[in-house]
Design a protein around this motif. Structure first.
Motif, short mmCIF file in Angstrom:
data_model
loop_
_atom_site.label_atom_id
_atom_site.label_comp_id
_atom_site.label_asym_id
_atom_site.label_seq_id
_atom_site.Cartn_x
_atom_site.Cartn_y
_atom_site.Cartn_z
N VAL A 169 24.68 11.01 14.07
CA VAL A 169 23.65 12.04 13.94
C VAL A 169 23.16 12.00 12.49
O VAL A 169 23.81 12.55 11.59
N PRO A 170 22.03 11.34 12.20
CA PRO A 170 21.59 11.13 10.82
C PRO A 170 20.94 12.38 10.22
O PRO A 170 20.64 13.35 10.90
N SER A 171 20.70 12.29 8.90
CA SER A 171 20.03 13.38 8.18
C SER A 171 18.94 12.78 7.31
O SER A 171 19.16 11.76 6.62
N GLN A 172 17.76 13.40 7.32
CA GLN A 172 16.64 12.87 6.55
C GLN A 172 15.94 13.94 5.72
O GLN A 172 15.10 13.60 4.88
N SER A 173 16.24 15.22 5.92
CA SER A 173 15.52 16.29 5.22
C SER A 173 16.12 16.58 3.86
O SER A 173 17.24 16.18 3.55
N LEU A 174 15.36 17.29 3.03
CA LEU A 174 15.78 17.64 1.67
C LEU A 174 16.70 18.86 1.70
O LEU A 174 16.69 19.65 2.65
N PRO A 175 17.50 19.06 0.66
CA PRO A 175 18.42 20.21 0.62
C PRO A 175 17.70 21.53 0.38
O PRO A 175 16.49 21.56 0.13
N LEU A 176 18.47 22.61 0.42
CA LEU A 176 17.93 23.94 0.15
C LEU A 176 17.65 24.09 -1.35
O LEU A 176 18.32 23.49 -2.19
N GLY A 177 16.61 24.91 -1.66
CA GLY A 177 16.31 25.22 -3.05
C GLY A 177 15.31 24.29 -3.71
O GLY A 177 15.06 24.41 -4.90
N VAL A 178 14.73 23.34 -2.94
CA VAL A 178 13.77 22.39 -3.51
C VAL A 178 12.34 22.89 -3.29
O VAL A 178 11.57 23.06 -4.24
N PHE A 179 11.97 23.10 -2.01
CA PHE A 179 10.63 23.59 -1.68
C PHE A 179 10.74 24.94 -0.97
O PHE A 179 11.73 25.21 -0.28
N HIS A 180 9.70 25.75 -1.13
CA HIS A 180 9.73 27.08 -0.53
C HIS A 180 9.66 27.00 1.00
O HIS A 180 10.39 27.69 1.71
N GLN A 181 8.77 26.17 1.51
CA GLN A 181 8.64 26.01 2.95
C GLN A 181 9.43 24.78 3.41
O GLN A 181 9.25 23.69 2.88
N LEU A 182 10.29 25.00 4.38
CA LEU A 182 11.14 23.93 4.88
C LEU A 182 10.58 23.37 6.18
O LEU A 182 10.04 24.11 7.01
N VAL B 299 26.14 22.30 24.92
CA VAL B 299 25.05 21.75 24.11
C VAL B 299 25.27 22.09 22.64
O VAL B 299 25.60 23.23 22.30
N CYS B 300 25.10 21.09 21.79
CA CYS B 300 25.31 21.27 20.36
C CYS B 300 24.00 20.99 19.61
O CYS B 300 23.38 19.93 19.81
N ASP B 301 23.56 21.93 18.77
CA ASP B 301 22.35 21.78 17.96
C ASP B 301 22.74 21.50 16.51
O ASP B 301 23.50 22.27 15.91
N PHE B 302 22.21 20.40 15.97
CA PHE B 302 22.45 20.05 14.57
C PHE B 302 21.20 20.36 13.76
O PHE B 302 20.09 20.03 14.15
N MET B 303 21.40 21.00 12.60
CA MET B 303 20.34 21.19 11.62
C MET B 303 20.89 20.76 10.28
O MET B 303 21.91 21.29 9.81
N LYS B 304 20.22 19.78 9.66
CA LYS B 304 20.72 19.19 8.42
C LYS B 304 19.67 19.30 7.33
O LYS B 304 18.53 18.89 7.52
N LEU B 305 20.08 19.86 6.19
CA LEU B 305 19.19 19.95 5.03
C LEU B 305 19.91 19.31 3.85
O LEU B 305 20.74 19.94 3.19
N GLY B 306 19.57 18.04 3.62
CA GLY B 306 20.21 17.28 2.56
C GLY B 306 21.67 16.94 2.86
O GLY B 306 22.39 16.46 1.98
N ALA B 307 22.11 17.21 4.06
CA ALA B 307 23.52 17.01 4.42
C ALA B 307 23.79 15.56 4.77
O ALA B 307 22.89 14.77 5.05
N SER B 308 25.06 15.24 4.81
CA SER B 308 25.48 13.89 5.14
C SER B 308 25.43 13.66 6.64
O SER B 308 25.26 14.59 7.43
N THR B 309 25.59 12.41 7.03
CA THR B 309 25.58 12.02 8.44
C THR B 309 26.77 12.65 9.18
O THR B 309 27.86 12.77 8.63
N SER B 310 26.54 13.05 10.43
CA SER B 310 27.62 13.53 11.30
C SER B 310 27.83 12.51 12.42
O SER B 310 26.99 11.64 12.67
#
Length: 544
Positions: A451-464, A429-440
Motif C-alpha cells: 500500500v504505497p504513499s505519495q502525498s505530502l505530510p501535514l503542516g506543508v499546505f493549508h488545503q490537503l 474493509v480497511c481504509d488507508f489514508m497516508k500523508l507523508g507516511a511510509s509504505t504499508s
C-alpha cells in the motif's frame, strides 16, 4: 405486567381444576400440566402445592408420592440447569419429567409382582407425559405471548410529529452552520494584494494568520453542520420492535431475573441494529451486561454486545443500556520500536483506538527530526486525531482540522506524517489514508500486498489533497504499518520489495512477535548505527 399476571393466574386456576380430575381414564393430567406450566414460568412456587393438592382428590397415597417425587426432581433439575447454563433449553424439563416417571416404574418392577407390566406402563406414561406436556407448553407460551392490540394511532402520530419536528429544527441549525462556514470562506478568499501593500512585514503576517484562522473556522463549522445533520437523520431511525418481540424479550429476561422496559431498536446508518432498554435485576445478584447480550441472542438470533459507553454491571436500580450488533471480526495488535542513537525519546507516536464495537482506527505519526520536539509534534497529531474521531468527525475532516492547527499554531513550520488505518470489523474493509507516511503492507496467505504513499505530510499546505485506499481484509490477514526510519534503513535499490520478501518469509502468527521479527531482522541485516526512530505496528484480523 398486570395483564400477564392475570393470564398466568387464570392458567394456574384452570390447570389446578383439571389436575383434580381423571379425564378419559388419564390420571397424569396434573403431571402434564405441572411440567408445561413450570417450564413456561407460570407461578413456579405456587404451582407444586396447588397441583399436588388437586391430585390428592383422586389418587392414592402411593400414586401421590410417585408423581410428587417426579415433580420435585424435575423442579430441582430445571432450576439448577437454568442457573448453571445460560442457554438451558426448556425441552430438558419435559425429558426430566418423563424420564423420572420411567425410572420410578423401573423401581416398581423389582418391588411389586408383575414387574414387567409396571415397567411397560411406566414407559408409556413417561413418553405420554413428556410429549403431551411439550404440546401443552407450546399452547401456554402462545397464550402468554398473544397481546390484544390497543389503539395507538394517536401516540404514534405524536411520536412521528415530535421526531420529524426535532429533525427539522436540527437540519435548520445545520444549515445555519453551513452558511456561516461559507461566510468565513468568503472572507478568507479576499485577494492578498491589499496585504502586499502593507509597509510592515508584521502587519502582513498577522493578516495572513487571520485568513488561515478563518479557513480553519470555516472547516470546523462545516463539520459541525455535518455532525448535526447525521444526528437529525438518526432521530427518525428508531423502529418499532413489534409487540410480539417486545413481549418475548420482556418475558425471557424476567425468567432470568431481569425486569426490562422501554425497549427500542434503532437502525443506524450502516443498516445495523442497536437495542436500547431500561433494566434492573429482579430477585437475583447483579449481572454483567455481556450476559444480558447473550440473553438477547436467545430471542433475536443475533449476537449483541454492550456498547463502549454502557455500564458493565446491572443491579436493583433501573439503568438504560445500549447494545450493538457484535462484529464479525476481532483484531489483535503488536508493536516494536527503537529510538535513534543517542536520543532519549522516540519522535514516533501511535494510537490504536476503538471508536465503537465494529470500528478500530490506528494512527501512526512521525514528527520532524527526532527527540523530544519531534515526540511532542507527533503526539499532538495522534491525540487530536483520536479526540476528533471520538467526537464524531470523519477521518477526512479530522485530518484537515489537525493540518490547519499545525499550520496556524506558530510561525515556525511544524511538519508531521500521518498514517491512518481505519478497519471496519463488520465487513473487514480497511481504509488507508497516508500523508507523508511510509509504505504499508498487507500479509495474506497467498502473498504480500503493498500500500504505497505519495502525498505530502501535514503542516506543508493549508488545503490537503486527501486520497483514501480501501482494501478488503480476510480471516488471518495482517496489516503492517511502519515509519520511514524502517524503510530508509534498507540500502537496496527497491526497499519496498525487500521488505515485501522479508514479511512473506515470517512464519509467526502472533502480531507482537511478527512486529519484533520485522524490526530485528532489518537491524541485523543492516548493522550500522541507528540514524532515525523506527516503529513497526502489526494488526491481525480474525473471524470470530
Amino acid at each position: 405486567m398486570k395483564e400477564k399476571l392475570i393470564r398466568s393466574s387464570f392458567i394456574l386456576a384452570v390447570g389446578t381444576v383439571l389436575s383434580g380430575n381423571v379425564i378419559m381414564g388419564i390420571q397424569s393430567i396434573g403431571a402434564i400440566f405441572f411440567i408445561a406450566a413450570f417450564t413456561e414460568g407460570i407461578h413456579r412456587w405456587l404451582l407444586f402445592p396447588f397441583v399436588l393438592a388437586a391430585m390428592s382428590f383422586h389418587m392414592t397415597v402411593d400414586q401421590l408420592i410417585k408423581y410428587g417425587v417426579g415433580m420435585i426432581i424435575t423442579m430441582l433439575i430445571v432450576i439448577a440447569g437454568e442457573k448453571k447454563w445460560k442457554r438451558f433449553h426448556k425441552e430438558w424439563g419435559y425429558i426430566c419429567m418423563g424420564g423420572t416417571l420411567i425410572a420410578i416404574a423401573a423401581g416398581e418392577r423389582w418391588v411389586k409382582e408383575g414387574g414387567n407390566y409396571f415397567l411397560i406402563k411406566g414407559i408409556v406414561e413417561g413418553v405420554f407425559v413428556m410429549s403431551s406436556g411439550y404440546l401443552l407448553g407450546m399452547f401456554i407460551h402462545l397464550l402468554m405471548s398473544v397481546k390484544v392490540k390497543k389503539p395507538k394511532l394517536k401516540k404514534n402520530k405524536e411520536q412521528w410529529f415530535l421526531a420529524n419536528a426535532g429533525k427539522a429544527r436540527l437540519l435548520a441549525c445545520a444549515e445555519t452552520y453551513r452558511n456561516l462556514a461559507k461566510t468565513f470562506h468568503g472572507l478568507s478568499e479576499t485577494p492578498p494584494d491589499e496585504f502586499l501593500m502593507a509597509e510592515e512585514r508584521k502587519d502582513y503576517l498577522w493578516k495572513r494568520r487571520m485568513m488561515e484562522t478563518q479557513v480553519v473556522m470555516a472547516g470546523q463549522l462545516s463539520e459541525m453542520a455535518q455532525i448535526i445533520t447525521d444526528v437529525a437523520e438518526d432521530i427518525c431511525g428508531v423502529v418499532d420492535v413489534g409487540e410480539m418481540l417486545e413481549e418475548r424479550l420482556t418475558f425471557h429476561l424476567k425468567k432470568k431475573g431481569i425486569l426490562a422496559k422501554n425497549i427500542l431498536v434503532a437502525k443506524v446508518r450502516e443498516q445495523r441494529n442497536e437495542i436500547y432498554m431500561t433494566v434492573r435485576t429482579y430477585k437475583r445478584k447483579p449481572i454483567n451486561t455481556k450476559e444480558i447480550g447473550d440473553m438477547l441472542y436467545e430471542v433475536c438470533n443475533k449476537k449483541y454486545v454492550p456498547s463502549l459507553d454502557t455500564v458493565t454491571m446491572v443491579n436493583k436500580e433501573f439503568v438504560t443500556l445500549r447494545f450493538e450488533e457484535d462484529a464479525n471480526f476481532r483484531l489483535l495488535s503488536g508493536l516494536a520500536k527503537v529510538t535513534k542513537e543517542n536520543e532519549r525519546i522516540s519522535g514516533d507516536n501511535y494510537s490504536i483506538h476503538q471508536i465503537n464495537t465494529g470500528r478500530i482506527v490506528c494512527s501512526l505519526s512521525d514528527g520532524m527530526g527526532s527527540g523530544e520536539e519531534a515526540y511532542e509534534e507527533s503526539e499532538t497529531v495522534v491525540d487530536l486525531m483520536e479526540q476528533f474521531l471520538e467526537a464524531g468527525f470523519t477521518k477526512e475532516a479530522a485530518i484537515q482540522m489537525v493540518n490547519g492547527y499545525l499550520i496556524s499554531r506558530t510561525e515556525d513550520q511544524v511538519i508531521s506524517t500521518a498514517d491512518i488505518c481505519d478497519i471496519d470489523l463488520y465487513d473487514g474493509v480497511c481504509d488507508f489514508m497516508k500523508l507523508g507516511a511510509s509504505t504499508s503492507f498487507i500479509k495474506r496467505d497467498n502473498g504480500v500486498e503493498i500500500v504505497p504513499s505519495q502525498s505530502l505530510p501535514l503542516g506543508v499546505f493549508h488545503q490537503l489533497d486527501l486520497e483514501s485506499v480501501s482494501k478488503k481484509l480476510y480471516d488471518g490477514d495482517y496489516v503492517i504499518m511502519m515509519t520511514d526510519g524502517v524503510v530508509d534503513r534498507i540500502l537496496e535499490t527497491d526497499p519496498e520489495e525487500e521488505l515485501k520478501e522479508l514479511i512473506q518469509n515470517i512464519q509467526s502468527v502472533n502480531p507482537n512477535e511478527m512486529a519484533k521479527q520485522i524490526l530485528y531482522q532489518i537491524l541485523a541485516s543492516y548493522p550500522e548505527s541507528i540514524h532515525d526512530d523506527m516503529t513497526v505496528i502489526v494488526l491481525g484480523i480474525w473471524k470470530k
